[in-house]
Scaffold this active site. Structure first.
Site, PDB file in Angstrom:
ATOM      1  CG  HIS A 376      12.487  -6.909  -2.794  1.00 49.17           C
ATOM      2  ND1 HIS A 376      11.519  -6.218  -3.471  1.00 49.17           N
ATOM      3  CD2 HIS A 376      11.860  -7.581  -1.809  1.00 49.17           C
ATOM      4  CE1 HIS A 376      10.350  -6.484  -2.934  1.00 49.17           C
ATOM      5  NE2 HIS A 376      10.525  -7.311  -1.920  1.00 49.17           N
ATOM      6  CB  CYS A 689       6.493  -8.954   8.481  1.00 49.22           C
ATOM      7  SG  CYS A 689       5.519  -8.981   6.974  1.00 49.22           S
TER       8      CYS A 689
HETATM    9  C1  PEP Z   1       6.387  -5.853   2.754  1.00 49.46           C
HETATM   10  O1  PEP Z   1       5.936  -5.496   1.664  1.00 49.46           O
HETATM   11  O2  PEP Z   1       6.401  -5.124   3.761  1.00 49.46           O
HETATM   12  C2  PEP Z   1       6.956  -7.198   2.923  1.00 49.46           C
HETATM   13  C3  PEP Z   1       7.298  -7.642   4.112  1.00 49.46           C
HETATM   14  O3  PEP Z   1       7.161  -7.945   1.801  1.00 49.46           O
HETATM   15  P1  PEP Z   1       8.348  -7.637   0.773  1.00 49.46           P
HETATM   16  O4  PEP Z   1       9.223  -6.607   1.392  1.00 49.46           O
HETATM   17  O5  PEP Z   1       9.055  -8.900   0.526  1.00 49.46           O
HETATM   18  O6  PEP Z   1       7.621  -7.132  -0.429  1.00 49.46           O
END
Ligand code: PEP
Ligand code: MG
Length: 763
Positions: A376, A689
């Site tokens: 993150h 995504c």
């Molecule tokens: C993912 O897990 O691919 C996602 C888009 O959510 P995050 O990266 O915020 O966990």
């Protein structure tokens, strides 16, 4: 007061031996004598303490040769005469490898280099340890014995502690002549290029600032021991008072944060720690050097600890020691780090919340230790367009605050104190990049339709109001993933309903009728909010996070849904839930939403004119039975970051395991292909995504397996659009249909070749 008249305290943990040696070293350095004489006394003190027949100090010269500077036991004529090349002989090997080396049969060691003038042929045992400072070997301390014997761990550790101090002294000007000290200063400030891993592309330059402030400059040895002991006492008292005050100020704190503060208090009051600090001061070190000495000993011990809890505590202990160092230097113990106008932040580790606290105008680049592309902190850095390189845990040791640093987020390297020609090269490279960006900007209105007519939908990922400006810049259709949790991570308390509503309203206004898919707060994993009592979990990424937490403790998500419903009044609300594992969880999520809708109706509040509900597919359980979830939602979105993490059972935060498992593995691609096909059969749109869409070859593969909707970081949009417009999906799908069942390793090399042979632009 002389040291002899002062009764030294006990070192505890068997450190008495080293304490006595430190005292002798202090006396040798404090003498009124020439630099050479003092160095010789130092060598003699070490030799007699470790009961060695020979003790020698080799120092590095500007031409990288190692020169014998002082010896006790070898022929004295060899001093300043004997020289070894970098990597030559056992001593050269120690310098080159930066590691201790010991043997009980030196003359027969393959690396042994005989120097007749030293008279060392009768010496069998050899122990060499490097003098390391700022990540560079400044010399080697060599201990030799006639008898063939094995040096034990304690002896090696003691030699390392001495070598560390020798390196400090050599650089501090307390021992060598001014010219010699200048030579070391120059060596420590040479330009350096370090290779890591590219995480966020782009080039940045600025002055280095450490997340953890460095120890203020100080002397190694003290003239007035009693005075130093008093300073230490005062510093410790101030430290304890500051930790007590922190606890009092945060009396309402609970959970992990409280635990951290309580641990600080335990350490701050620990008698063993204090005794060891006092022992080091009474051996002649300044209070600051004593803190560093004990901190390094703790580090060495804790890094070897098998218990992960103990290893984690290392961070607390380090932090406490740093606070004490700052208090000793008269600085505030927890002041906010001041940034330069153009700053490169250097840290071993960092969380997404910490990054968000920095001034975005000043923060130009990031250099971190172990962090992967889908962590993150990387996602936030990418959203903020801050170039980032990782895998450089030792960058902190190699640069000083204020040094010029260039971060090359494309090549995955950094340049510390770069020479003028390197600065110039990067200036030119940056210009080229701006030109490339300008070219992408010109293409933003071109439809992402493939050569064979398949229309691709591109949305962008966001998490802050300021991201919304990128919607226009990139020409994307909307926000396919708005990570609402970022607002929860920034503050020191839970955001109120009104502040949540204000953000969502602002975002919708800025989107100007384009859709924004709000993902409810995915808190947990590496996204922890300091004010939340989440309890301690061994595997937080697979623990109580996302929808799981929301359903168990609906208080928070209900407030968020309330804010979202209000912000989207009379507009369409796109709502998406994270970390869905089973279809039935969607029923529970919908029930919570219904309750909030009922509440809004009762209160006479305007409601959204339409509500579209989506589920994130980011667990293998959800992907495997995606049709069951599809039955309950309006749209699906594959969170490839988490899905890949759980598919490969490989922590997305660990660069080490991430490098091992390429998402272009045929198994993972087939798995995704099947999931996309099931969604198609269910007539529910599915988008992707995860961050992997920023990787053009992977993105092409995703299109090839049938995914046509994407949401990606704004920085990835231009290259992705260009790639889609140069691609023939039919050809690629046929190629993948053929290769996927057969391939056993990552498809990356062969797909890259296929794409370039077919004129697909992937750079
Ligand atoms: C993912 O897990 O691919 C996602 C888009 O959510 P995050 O990266 O915020 O966990
Ligand atoms: Mg996720």
């Amino acid at each position: 007061m002389s040291i002899e008249k002062t009764r030294p305290p006990h070192g505890g943990h068997g450190e008495q031996g080293i304490t006595v040696l430190l005292r002798r070293m202090h006396d040798a350095v404090a003498q009124e004598a020439s630099a050479q004489e003092r160095l010789d006394h130092l060598t003699k003190a070490i030799a007699s303490h470790v009961v060695a027949d020979v003790c020698s100090i080799y120092l590095r010269r500007p031409d990288d040769e190692l020169e014998l500077y002082s010896t006790e036991g070898l022929n004295r004529e060899a001093v300043h005469k004997t020289r070894l090349k970098w990597g030559e002989g056992l001593t050269g090997l120690v310098a080159e490898s930066h590691r201790p080396l010991f043997t009980d049969d030196a003359p027969h060691h393959p690396a042994f280099a005989f120097r007749p003038e030293t008279g060392e042929e009768y010496l069998h045992s050899f122990l060499g340890v490097p003098l390391i400072r700022s990540g560079k070997a400044l010399g080697v301390l060599v201990i030799q014995n006639k008898a063939a014997r094995q040096y034990n761990d304690h002896e090696v550790e003691a030699a390392q502690a001495v070598a560390m101090l020798l390196a400090e002294i050599a650089a501090s000007g307390e021992l060598l002549s001014q010219e010699e000290t200048a030579v070391f200063g120059e060596m420590l400030h040479r330009p350096e290029r370090l290779e890591g891993f590219p995480i966020v592309s782009g080039i940045a330059s600025g002055k280095a600032v450490f997340l953890q402030p460095p120890a203020p400059k100080h002397k190694v040895f003290a003239a007035d021991v009693a005075g130093e002991a008093a300073r230490l006492e005062d510093g410790l008292n101030d430290l304890r008072a500051s930790v007590d005050a922190m606890l009092a100020e945060n009396a309402s704190l609970s959970g992990v944060s409280r635990e951290v503060l309580e641990t600080y208090r335990l350490f701050a009051y620990d008698r063993g720690w204090k005794e060891r600090l006092r022992a080091a001061v009474f051996s002649g070190l300044t209070a600051e050097s004593a803190v560093e000495q004990v901190m390094n000993e703790n580090r060495a011990r804790m890094l070897q600890a098998k218990d992960s809890y103990l290893r984690e505590r290392l961070h607390d202990l380090d932090d406490l020691a740093h606070r004490l160092l700052r208090l000793l230097s008269g600085e505030a113990s927890n002041g906010h780090r001041a940034l330069f106008d153009e700053t490169i932040l250097v840290a071993r580790q960092m969380g997404p919340a910490e990054l968000l606290e920095y001034d975005r105008d000043a923060l130009k680049g990031l250099v971190l230790g172990e962090v992967s592309a889908t962590s993150h902190v990387a996602i936030v850095a990418r959203a903020l367009k801050i170039p980032m390189v990782t895998g450089l845990g030792d960058a902190i040791d190699r640069c000083e605050e204020g040094d010029l640093v260039i971060v090359d987020g494309d090549a995955g390297e950094i340049h510390i104190r770069p020479a003028l020609d390197v600065v110039e090269t990067y200036r030119a490279k940056r210009e080229l990049q701006s030109a490339r960006q300008a070219a992408f900007a010109k293409e933003r209105d071109l439809a992402p339709i493939t050569k064979d007519g398949v229309a691709i939908s591109i949305m962008m990922n966001a998490g802050l109001a300021l991201d919304m400006a990128h919607l226009k810049e990139t020409g994307t259709e909307g926000v396919g993933l708005f990570r609402t949790e970022l607002q929860f991570l920034i503050g020191s308390q839970l955001p109120s309903v009104s502040s949540q509503e204000a953000l969502y309203t602002e975002v919708l206004d800025l989107a100007d009728d384009k859709p924004v898919i709000f993902r409810t707060a995915d808190i947990g994993g590496d996204k922890t909010a300091s004010y939340m009592d989440q309890g301690k979990e061994v595997n937080p990424a697979m623990g109580w996070r996302g929808l799981r937490m929301a359903l168990d403790r609906p208080g928070m998500i209900r407030l968020q849904l309330r804010a979202l419903l209000a912000a989207a009044a009379n507009r369409t609300l796109h709502l998406m839930f994270p970390m869905v594992t089973l279809a039935e969880e969607m029923d529970d999520a919908r029930a919570l939403l219904d309750r909030e809708i009922e509440r809004a109706k009762r209160q006479g509040n305007a409601l959204p004119k339409d509500i579209q509900i989506g589920a994130m597919i980011e667990t293998p359980a959800a992907a495997w039975r995606v049709e069951e979830i599809a039955d309950k939602v309006d749209f699906l979105s594959v969170g490839g970051n988490d899905l890949a993490q759980f598919y490969f059972a490989a922590d997305r935060d660990s660069e080490r395991v991430q490098r091992r498992f390429d998402p272009m593995n045929p198994g993972f691609l087939s798995f995704l292909r099947e999931c996309a096909a099931k969604a198609r059969q269910s007539n529910v749109p599915l988008s992707y995504c995860g961050e992997q869409a920023s990787d053009l070859v992977m993105a092409a593969a995703l299109v090839g397996i049938g995914i046509v909707q994407f949401s990606m970081p704004a920085t990835a949009v231009g290259p992705f659009r260009r790639m889609t417009r140069s691609l023939n999906v039919g050809h690629l799908s046929a190629w993948l249909d053929d290769r996927l069942p057969q391939a056993q390793a990552s498809l990356r090399p062969e797909l890259s070749t296929f794409l370039s042979e077919n004129g697909v632009i992937v750079d």
